[in-house]
Write a protein that holds these residues in place. Structure first.
Motif, mmCIF file in Angstrom:
data_model
loop_
_atom_site.group_PDB
_atom_site.id
_atom_site.type_symbol
_atom_site.label_atom_id
_atom_site.label_comp_id
_atom_site.label_asym_id
_atom_site.label_seq_id
_atom_site.Cartn_x
_atom_site.Cartn_y
_atom_site.Cartn_z
ATOM 1 N N ARG A 1 0.812 -1.293 0.041
ATOM 2 C CA ARG A 1 0.057 -0.086 -0.193
ATOM 3 C C ARG A 1 0.875 1.278 0.122
ATOM 4 N NH1 ARG A 1 -4.712 -1.623 4.316
ATOM 5 N NH2 ARG A 1 -6.132 -2.772 2.944
ATOM 6 N N SER B 1 0.917 4.070 -2.879
ATOM 7 C CA SER B 1 0.252 5.249 -2.881
ATOM 8 C C SER B 1 0.930 6.106 -3.539
ATOM 9 C CB SER B 1 0.556 5.585 -1.343
ATOM 10 O OG SER B 1 1.847 5.844 -1.204
ATOM 11 N N LEU C 1 -4.278 2.318 -8.474
ATOM 12 C CA LEU C 1 -3.514 2.118 -7.129
ATOM 13 C C LEU C 1 -3.801 0.769 -6.737
ATOM 14 C CD1 LEU C 1 -3.531 5.416 -7.056
ATOM 15 C CD2 LEU C 1 -3.638 4.876 -4.590
#
Length: 733
Positions: free
Chosen positions: A38, A42, A48
């Motif tokens: 993650r 980002s 994403l």
């Protein structure tokens, strides 16, 4: 999601897992993988979730293993997201710079990075300091200051700081620098001499060599004499290595940003202020005994790994603004591999064979080709690194990253990945003994070896012989082709270590961290031959490790325990120890004070040597020095302390000693300096016997120095210029 091995789980929990305020683990491996994925995703402007899933896949399946600072820092709420493992800082010849850089170093350590310095800008010891009219302390004293400070700060809260110290071969203090670790100390430093092409030419032609500072020649000596000092020191204590400065600069992608230093293990040349983050492709997971290397999975993993590392540069929280700026100006990443030895074994190739080197070169070339292609694609999508127009790639080769490929030490990540081969290294041994606090001595057999021989019907008796020896070489019943494939690091000739490093270096943007193993009986000339061969092969640097030159605590097979004094034949003398613990006692004699220093080995309490000096109020300097030398020689010749003190006690009474006692002066027990020394030796020996060996209940605390700080269980061993824990993978460089 791949299941970690028992050892891999220990590494994760000890070093990487999130913990609450009380230090209790509150994060699983799967959760940590998602945390990293993650954080990296980002940095993307779109898709994403897609990139998060791709990053989760390559990390969770252990196809790609990020380095320690990434696991320890990135994505956590309680610390800065500092992903860099490698840093180089500049230190200038002013007090302000020395202490500012010291603070910067501490901040890098705190965030989990290791630091390299080139100290050649520092004026030599004894030079005039213009502002104070005093004398400069010099390079070595500055290194001692930095070393002492490193003891106070752990890298990312896990291990003590690691530092590379480089001094150019023409600096006036080069000899003191070369010999700085001969008597122990500087435990946080790796030292390397910055060698130039000009010096190697002077060495070859037997020319004089000038030591110069600020354009002024301070001394001239034969190049071969200086070379001799280098190789004799490396023979004695393992340092210094050599870094070939012109090679670093010739491979510099941004030539105006001069490179004259590397990170602590030598694989990452950087300009001052730059950092680099690392990650390793797990070759073991991409190789099978049946099908060899899966090139498709390799290319897919490399492509995603390059993007992952590049993204972290954007989301990173670096310890200093100047480091952030310099790092983002070139966007260097260090993608490498671990488990090369595993891949070679599964391919049925010996590490020291031409076929093994060819496959290693091919694999590295494939990784480099895929990484460069990924960097070019990223440049089209996100733009080139800011200094691209100053680089060797301008104007025809768009790049997102100034450099991509680095072969780093992989202590912890190798254990996480479940490999046996660290980085570019061969397996350590087929069988070895691991010392732990909890379970005592554990005997470990190579799982790869056991898997490889399962169809050979090798009897248990033969395996027992291998366990005893720690090797399958020359064992009856072991086929020659098996023995050739399963050579341990110490069974591979130095030239084959060097040839492997050279085969890989051809496809590496940065450099290769590699240890050249030498037997205990190797000579200084053998080390010199390794250094010269490394230069001829085009390497950027090299480190050697002669067995016995540094403390080691993992034994191959069931060798004698470290610290046990070997049996000596008549006329043999043990060499002086590299380092020892010591204590100094004042003795009051008829002529004045003398000071007796007794050095001993901490793990078994054996007295090793003595030093005796006189005080300012008198005493016979010649006598005390002679006595000290002869006592030390006798001890290292195998004569017991009891026999030595018996002879010293048997000397005649000293008139000065008796006169002083008659006048009521305080003198140490005995009838002469000789007997006073004997009595003190006997007292110290009794204390050491009681404290440490000979049934001592506190022996474990005496031996604590050789136990891994991270897991608190296993002993450390030498690998890739570092001390590595086989239990949890922690490394100390």
């Amino acid at each position: 999601m791949r299941q970690l091995t028992q050892a891999g789980q220990k590494v994760f929990e000890a070093r990487y897992a999130g913990k609450d305020e009380n230090g209790h683990i509150n994060e699983t491996f799967a959760e940590a993988v998602l945390r990293l994925a993650r954080a990296a995703a980002s940095a993307e402007k779109e898709n994403l979730k897609t990139w998060e899933e791709k990053f989760s896949h390559i990390i969770g399946e252990l196809l790609f293993v990020p380095s320690t600072p990434i696991w320890a820092n990135v994505g956590k709420k309680d610390r800065p997201w500092q992903p860099g493992a490698c840093f180089v800082l500049a230190v200038e010849d002013t007090l302000e710079s020395m202490y500012d850089t010291l603070k910067d170093m501490a901040l890098v350590f705190k965030s989990g990075g290791g630091v390299g310095f080139n100290f050649s800008a520092i004026r030599p010891r004894g030079d005039l300091v213009g502002t104070t009219k005093g004398q400069a302390s010099g390079v070595v004293e500055l290194i001692r200051l930095y070393d002492a400070s490193a003891d106070m700060v752990k890298q990312g809260g896990v291990r003590r700081g690691a530092i590379m110290g480089i001094l150019n071969v023409d600096h006036p203090e080069i000899i003191d620098f070369i010999q700085a670790k001969n008597d122990g100390g500087l435990t946080n430093f790796n030292l390397s001499v910055g060698v130039t092409d000009a010096f190697m030419e002077a060495l070859e032609k037997d020319l004089p060599w000038q030591l110069v500072f600020n354009g002024t020649v301070r001394r001239e000596l034969p190049a071969r004499r200086l070379w001799r000092i280098i190789i004799e020191s490396a023979h004695s204590c393992g340092d210094p290595g050599v870094i070939f400065l012109d090679r670093l600069q010739s491979g510099n992608p941004v030539p105006e940003n001069r490179i004259n230093a590397t990170n602590p293990c030598g694989e990452q040349p950087l300009s001052p202020g730059e950092s680099c983050l690392l990650g390793s492709i797990n070759l073991d997971r991409m190789s099978t005994f049946e099908g060899g290397l899966n090139k498709e999975i390799l290319e897919e993993t490399v492509t995603a790994a390059v993007r992952f590392l590049d993204n972290l540069i954007d989301v990173a929280d670096y310890p200093l603004p100047a480091i952030a700026a310099a790092t983002r100006a070139t966007r260097k990443i260090g993608l490498g591999f671990t488990g090369l030895a595993d891949a070679l074994i599964k391919a049925g190739l010996a590490y020291d064979s031409a076929g093994g080197r060819e496959l290693a070169g091919t694999i590295t070339g494939l990784i480099r080709q895929a990484a460069h292609a990924a960097s070019e694609k990223l440049a089209e999508e996100k733009g080139c690194f800011p200094l691209w127009d100053k680089s060797v790639f301008y104007p025809d080769r768009p790049r997102r990253n100034a450099a991509c490929i680095t072969i780093a030490p992989t202590g912890s990540v190798t254990t996480m990945a479940g490999c046996e081969g660290y980085g570019v290294e061969p397996i350590f041994a087929v069988a070895y003994t691991k010392t732990t606090n909890v379970a005592g001595d554990l005997e470990v057999f190579s799982p790869l070896f056991l898997e490889y021989i399962k169809d050979y019907n090798i009897p248990a008796e033969t395996l027992a012989v291998i366990a005893e020896k720690g090797s399958c070489q020359g064992i009856e019943g072991i086929p020659e082709e098996v023995a050739g494939i399963f050579k341990g690091a110490r069974e591979i000739a130095p030239i084959d270590h060097l040839l492997m490093q050279a085969a890989v270096q051809k496809h590496v943007d940065n450099a290769v961290s590699k240890t050249i193993n030498l037997p205990e009986d190797a000579s200084a000339e053998d080390i010199g031959a390794c250094y010269k061969t490394a230069y001829e092969l085009g390497l950027k640097g090299v480190t050697v490790f002669r067995e016995g030159s540094k403390k080691g605590t993992v034994t191959v097979g069931r060798e004698r325990a470290a610290g046990k004094v070997p049996e000596l034949r008549r006329g043999e003398i043990l060499p002086r120890p590299v380092s020892a613990h010591g204590m100094t006692h004042r003795l009051d004699t008829g002529c004045g004070k003398i000071y007796l220093t007794i050095n001993y080995q901490p793990d078994n309490g054996e007295i090793l040597e003595t030093f005796i000096t006189t005080g300012s109020d008198g005493g016979c300097l010649v006598y005390t020095e002679a006595a000290s030398r002869l006592i030390s020689l006798a001890i290292r010749g195998g004569i017991s302390v009891e026999s030595i003190t018996e002879q010293l006690e048997g000397t005649h009474s000293c008139p000065s000693y008796m006169l002083a006692r008659g006048k009521g002066k305080k003198v140490s027990p005995g009838k002469s300096c000789a007997s006073a020394i004997a009595k003190q030796l006997n007292q110290v020996k009794a204390e050491l016997d009681q404290r440490c060996g000979k049934g001592c209940p506190d022996k474990m605390s005496i031996e604590k120095w050789k136990i891994c700080e991270a897991c608190g269980e296993a002993a450390l061993e030498r690998a890739e210029g570092c001390l590595v824990c086989r239990n949890c993978g922690a490394a100390r460089c």
